[in-house]
Enzyme design. Structure first.
Site, PDB file in Angstrom:
ATOM      1  N   TYR A 172      -1.172   0.681  10.774  1.00 19.39           N
ATOM      2  CA  TYR A 172      -1.410  -0.006   9.494  1.00 19.39           C
ATOM      3  C   TYR A 172      -0.267   0.295   8.523  1.00 19.39           C
ATOM      4  O   TYR A 172       0.295  -0.612   7.899  1.00 19.39           O
ATOM      5  CB  TYR A 172      -2.743   0.483   8.915  1.00 19.39           C
ATOM      6  CG  TYR A 172      -3.032  -0.042   7.515  1.00 19.39           C
ATOM      7  CD1 TYR A 172      -3.533  -1.320   7.327  1.00 19.39           C
ATOM      8  CD2 TYR A 172      -2.801   0.766   6.400  1.00 19.39           C
ATOM      9  CE1 TYR A 172      -3.789  -1.794   6.052  1.00 19.39           C
ATOM     10  CE2 TYR A 172      -3.063   0.293   5.118  1.00 19.39           C
ATOM     11  CZ  TYR A 172      -3.561  -0.983   4.943  1.00 19.39           C
ATOM     12  OH  TYR A 172      -3.811  -1.448   3.693  1.00 19.39           O
ATOM     13  N   SER A 199       0.854  -1.197   0.000  1.00 19.58           N
ATOM     14  CA  SER A 199       0.000   0.000   0.000  1.00 19.58           C
ATOM     15  C   SER A 199       0.883   1.237   0.000  1.00 19.58           C
ATOM     16  O   SER A 199       1.990   1.216   0.547  1.00 19.58           O
ATOM     17  CB  SER A 199      -0.889   0.010   1.240  1.00 19.58           C
ATOM     18  OG  SER A 199      -1.486   1.288   1.406  1.00 19.58           O
TER      19      SER A 199
END
Lengths: 252, 457
Positions: free
Chosen positions: A158, A145
């Site tokens: 995250y 990501s």
């Protein structure tokens, strides 16, 4: 085998209920595809995904239990899948977003996110890599990501797991050079999925189908890293260059 | 002391591809120098199995096997000419190239040669190769007198087409793509020749119908016949070249001085890196135009050399690189005579895909031999080279497969890199018969290839 014109015969999805994974399998050429294994925790989503792929005419679509956090089970799990036949493409697509505030209040919540997104991925990734090397061919697609490119105040737990996963996948790709197997790292921006449901949209937010077709194109061209959408690469270069005192103050 | 990583490459790891340079896989390559070494390695085979590889001229994935032990057979390349019987007994790794250099000056020629002489004897049998003389003399396997094969248990078998106890295994190995055993030695019959020259008739044909009509009419008068087709021109014009080995009286006085002289010019190789897309419609068009013009309208009894007539592409080493890193594939099918229209359809569909073939060859096959997986059958065979990177290609080739299967034709395993397992099951009706002999020769399933796995052979 992925044949001379890029048609695969078998796919393993780790994170079988992932919308991005499902969109990727859908975007793959299907005329030679005969086996898809959807691995994940039992859920209505994974069953729906299996039914959907079955309806597309893929001869064998199985769902199988896989728990990313249960690293002790990964070796036997991966062997079980590969013992039934070579796997051409492995999509490593599981992950949880978690809640940053909750994680800061209760660090065990942060550990859960880290265990699934990073520890679990390292564990199953290495197990898969061994089997890909043994079979002498195959592609491992790792869903990273842009959140891993630069930690942000709003979701750094995250983001740090994706940063770790991304670094792991880069090194693994290097380790596999010459093995016949390769790693494709996919760094999407925000994608409209269940995971991001309810969150405000970031610039260049995209859909699972766009990520899926970008992955299929990248596999075809033998790329090792892609951003989706592509121009995010330049945006992230700029983002990484912003000094921290300024970056902190930017709207997150 | 750190543990040894299972991800670490070993010294013998190689990424292997076929001549088309598509779909590589890693194997552990061993170079046996004795037959016993082959047998031992088969007995010690791991779960990924073993496979023999020659000079890597099959286009797809026939001579590679991911994770397996692959024998580079080219180290075993002794051979002996028996002038009295007109046969050669050769190690499987001996190439047609080296054999020709020895036998042509002695007045012999190989019974069958493919478009390249860089093919090993083992590969020639395993693929049951054909040449320009198939319509008259059949494929390579039909000229093999006997062979020595190491089976899946590591035992050496002597196989002969005339011995009732071994003939089924013989024919399963001919065209068996290396999946019945490792051929280590073979004896095959040669053709006696008076000269090392070829007497060639060439005719330029204005369209595909003209090419095909002339072939039907006149091929039987020639030992060798092949047509090159201009894949770019919608007419399908072509150049038909037919001939035979020249007799002494056909040579000029100067040539008669050394009638069996044989030289293979060492020529340049293609540059190491060529980008994708160099072979585009424009360059393919220019090449095809030039190739057509280079041939005379019609000429008879012209004297050509053996390399010039049989192996023109061998003049450029590594010519397969011209397709760039994405590689290429060769689509080769055979269809019965009455389905000759599929030739025209194939050429036009490849043009539609923007994938006109760089080199396109049309030939007539004679009757098949007894091998269950041998490719040649009576009818038309077309071979077209196309870049693998063309995204429009896959569905068009599938559509052509359907026509070929429907017409009772099939594709050539030595060229294939993309057909489906169901296409094979449909077009090789004797597959089950072959499986039963293969299972008898290789009960443990030791012999594996990427082709075999891909097509469920």
């Amino acid at each position: 085998m992925i044949d001379a014109v890029g048609e695969p015969q078998s796919v393993l999805v780790l994170g079988g209920s992932s919308e991005i994974a499902l969109a990727t399998v859908e975007a793959l050429p299907r005329t030679r595809l005969r086996r898809v294994v959807l691995a994940g925790r039992p859920s209505a989503e994974i069953d729906r995904a299996a039914a959907h792929l079955g309806a597309l005419g893929i001869p064998s679509v199985e769902t199988t239990l896989f728990d990313a956090a249960d690293t002790g089970s990964h070796g036997a799990f991966v062997d079980g899948v590969f013992d039934d036949g070579d796997v051409d493409i492995v999509l490593l697509c599981f992950g949880v977003l978690g809640d940053q505030a909750e994680a800061e209040a209760d660090p065990t919540k942060a550990v859960e996110v880290a265990t699934v997104n990073y520890t679990g991925a390292v564990s199953v990734g290495l197990n898969v890599a061994q089997r890909l090397r043994r079979q002498g061919h195959g592609k491992l697609v790792v869903l990273s990501s842009v959140a891993g490119d630069r930690a942000r105040r709003s979701n750094y737990v995250y983001g740090s797991t994706k940063a770790g996963l991304d670094a792991f996948a880069q090194g693994l790709g290097d380790a596999l050079v010459g093995s016949g197997a390769s790693v494709l790292i996919v760094r999407p921006g925000m994608v409209r999925t269940r995971m991001s449901d309810g969150l405000p949209e970031a610039p260049m937010t995209t859909d699972p189908e766009v990520v899926g077709s970008a992955i299929v194109q990248a596999l075809r061209k033998g790329k090792s890293v892609i951003y989706v959408p592509g121009p995010l690469r330049f945006l992230m270069t700029a983002v990484k260059a912003v000094p921290r005192p300024l970056f902190r103050r930017l709207p997150q | 002391m750190t543990a040894e990583s299972p991800l670490m490459a070993t010294d013998n790891d190689r990424l292997l591809t076929g001549w088309g340079r598509t779909a590589p896989s890693r194997a552990t390559v061993r170079s046996p120098s004795t037959y016993d070494e082959v047998a031992e390695a088969i007995q010690e085979a791991g779960p990924r199995g073993v496979l023999a590889r020659g000079l890597g001229r099959s286009y797809g994935d026939a001579a590679q096997s991911g994770g397996a032990t692959v024998f580079d057979m080219t180290g075993l390349h002794r051979f002996e000419l028996d002038i009295d019987s007109g046969t050669v007994t050769a190690d499987a790794g001996a190439s047609i190239d080296e054999i020709l250099r020895a036998i042509v000056p002695a007045g012999f020629f190989v019974p069958v040669t493919a478009g390249t002489r860089f093919v090993t004897v083992g590969g020639a049998i395993a693929a049951d190769i054909h040449g320009k003389n198939h319509h008259v003399e059949g494929s390579f396997g039909s000229h093999v007198v006997s062979m020595l094969v190491v089976d899946g248990t590591g035992h050496e078998l002597v196989l002969s087409p005339t011995d009732s106890t071994t003939k089924d295994m013989f024919w399963a190995t001919v065209g068996g793509m290396g999946l019945t055993g490792v051929i280590v030695e073979a004896t095959f019959r040669l053709l006696a020749i008076e000269t090392s020259s070829m007497s060639v008739d060439t005719v330029r044909c204005h369209d595909l119908d003209d090419v095909m009509a002339r072939m039907i009419e006149g091929d039987d008068d020639y030992r060798y016949s092949v047509a090159w087709i201009d894949s770019v021109a919608p007419s399908g014009r072509g150049v038909l070249t037919r001939g035979d080995h020249a007799r002494r009286e056909q040579l000029t006085r100067k040539q008669v001085d050394a009638p069996l002289a044989y030289a293979t010019p060492a020529l340049p190789s293609a540059p190491a890196f060529i980008p994708n897309g160099l072979l585009n419609s424009a360059s393919v068009r220019a090449f095809n135009e030039a190739w057509f013009r280079k041939h005379p309208k019609s000429r008879s009894n012209e004297i050509h050399s053996i390399p010039g007539f049989f192996h023109p592409l061998d003049g450029v080493r590594d010519w397969n690189r011209v397709y760039g890193p994405q590689g290429f594939l060769q689509y080769q099918f055979v269809v019965p005579d009455e389905a000759g229209w599929i030739v025209e359809r194939t050429l036009s569909r490849l043009r539609d895909a923007g994938a006109p073939s760089f080199l396109t060859v049309l030939k007539r096959f004679g009757p098949a031999n007894p091998a269950p997986l041998s490719f040649p059958h009576a009818g038309w065979t077309l071979a077209a080279d196309v870049p693998a990177g063309n995204e429009a290609l896959a569905p068009i080739l599938d559509e052509l497969d359907e026509l070929v299967a429907e017409a009772g034709g099939r594709l050539y395993f030595a060229k294939d890199s993309r057909q489906s397992p169901s296409m094979v099951a449909r077009t090789y009706p004797r597959l089950a018969e072959w499986h039963s002999v293969r299972d008898q020769m290789d009960p443990r399933g030791v012999f594996t290839s990427d082709l075999g796995r891909r097509l469920s052979l």
